[in-house]
Design a protein around this motif. Structure first.
Motif, mmCIF file in Angstrom:
data_model
loop_
_atom_site.group_PDB
_atom_site.id
_atom_site.type_symbol
_atom_site.label_atom_id
_atom_site.label_comp_id
_atom_site.label_asym_id
_atom_site.label_seq_id
_atom_site.Cartn_x
_atom_site.Cartn_y
_atom_site.Cartn_z
ATOM 1 N N LYS A 177 -2.410 0.073 9.656
ATOM 2 C CA LYS A 177 -1.265 0.206 10.558
ATOM 3 C C LYS A 177 -1.749 0.477 11.975
ATOM 4 O O LYS A 177 -1.249 -0.118 12.938
ATOM 5 C CB LYS A 177 -0.330 1.320 10.096
ATOM 6 C CG LYS A 177 0.928 1.432 10.946
ATOM 7 C CD LYS A 177 1.862 2.485 10.397
ATOM 8 C CE LYS A 177 3.161 2.574 11.147
ATOM 9 N NZ LYS A 177 3.131 2.492 12.574
ATOM 10 N N ALA A 178 -2.722 1.351 12.121
ATOM 11 C CA ALA A 178 -3.278 1.644 13.443
ATOM 12 C C ALA A 178 -3.900 0.392 14.058
ATOM 13 O O ALA A 178 -3.758 0.139 15.260
ATOM 14 C CB ALA A 178 -4.309 2.761 13.338
ATOM 15 N N ALA A 197 -5.246 6.316 3.110
ATOM 16 C CA ALA A 197 -6.074 6.138 4.299
ATOM 17 C C ALA A 197 -6.119 4.667 4.713
ATOM 18 O O ALA A 197 -6.109 4.356 5.912
ATOM 19 C CB ALA A 197 -7.486 6.653 4.027
ATOM 20 N N GLU A 198 -6.153 3.772 3.747
ATOM 21 C CA GLU A 198 -6.187 2.333 4.052
ATOM 22 C C GLU A 198 -4.918 1.908 4.796
ATOM 23 O O GLU A 198 -4.978 1.151 5.761
ATOM 24 C CB GLU A 198 -6.334 1.525 2.766
ATOM 25 C CG GLU A 198 -6.460 0.037 3.011
ATOM 26 C CD GLU A 198 -6.593 -0.771 1.728
ATOM 27 O OE1 GLU A 198 -6.825 -1.988 1.835
ATOM 28 O OE2 GLU A 198 -6.459 -0.207 0.627
ATOM 29 N N LEU A 202 0.828 -1.202 0.000
ATOM 30 C CA LEU A 202 0.000 0.000 0.000
ATOM 31 C C LEU A 202 0.866 1.259 0.000
ATOM 32 O O LEU A 202 2.001 1.249 0.463
ATOM 33 C CB LEU A 202 -0.899 0.027 1.246
ATOM 34 C CG LEU A 202 -1.928 -1.101 1.370
ATOM 35 C CD1 LEU A 202 -2.627 -1.016 2.713
ATOM 36 C CD2 LEU A 202 -2.933 -1.023 0.238
ATOM 37 N N ASP A 203 0.280 2.338 -0.471
ATOM 38 C CA ASP A 203 0.934 3.638 -0.411
ATOM 39 C C ASP A 203 0.905 4.124 1.037
ATOM 40 O O ASP A 203 -0.150 4.131 1.675
ATOM 41 C CB ASP A 203 0.199 4.623 -1.322
ATOM 42 C CG ASP A 203 0.763 6.020 -1.261
ATOM 43 O OD1 ASP A 203 1.961 6.176 -0.922
ATOM 44 O OD2 ASP A 203 0.009 6.965 -1.569
#
Length: 117
Positions: free
Chosen positions: A87-88, A81-82, A76-77
């Motif tokens: 990650k969170a 937002a994803e 992912l970039d």
């Protein structure tokens, strides 16, 4: 002719040596999640004096986190937002495990160590 053969042998040896060095760098960059987790738990153990159960639980949490990072976040970039959501989520799973297995004092130190990174 002898000089040409020597030069050719030297060139081949240098080429093979550089290939080996590149392979070692690639291997270090993509260490297995278990290796990374063990290093992190060992560092925490020095700071927090963990018991065996705590070490095992944190090891499993770090393996899961590193596995998820490698499998899902690398594709992912980092600005998407994803990426930030996943990650969170993975970081929260680690924190929940730490909160459940560590004492209050250990967890406070754990949070402080996490903020330093």
């Amino acid at each position: 002719m002898k000089k040409l053969f020597t030069l050719l042998a030297l060139t081949v040896a240098l080429f093979l040596g550089s290939q080996d060095a590149q392979a070692q760098e690639t291997q270090k960059a993509s260490e297995a999640p278990e290796v990374v987790a063990k290093e992190k738990v060992n560092e925490l153990n020095e700071q927090l004096q963990l018991n065996g159960e705590q070490q095992t639980a944190l090891f499993r949490a770090y393996v899961a986190q590193d596995y998820n990072y490698n499998k899902y976040l690398k594709v992912l970039d980092a600005n998407s937002a994803e990426y930030k959501t996943k990650k969170a989520e993975y970081d929260n799973n680690l924190n929940e495990t730490a909160k459940n297995v560590l004492t209050t004092e250990q967890y406070t130190k754990f949070q402080a160590l996490q903020k330093k990174k």
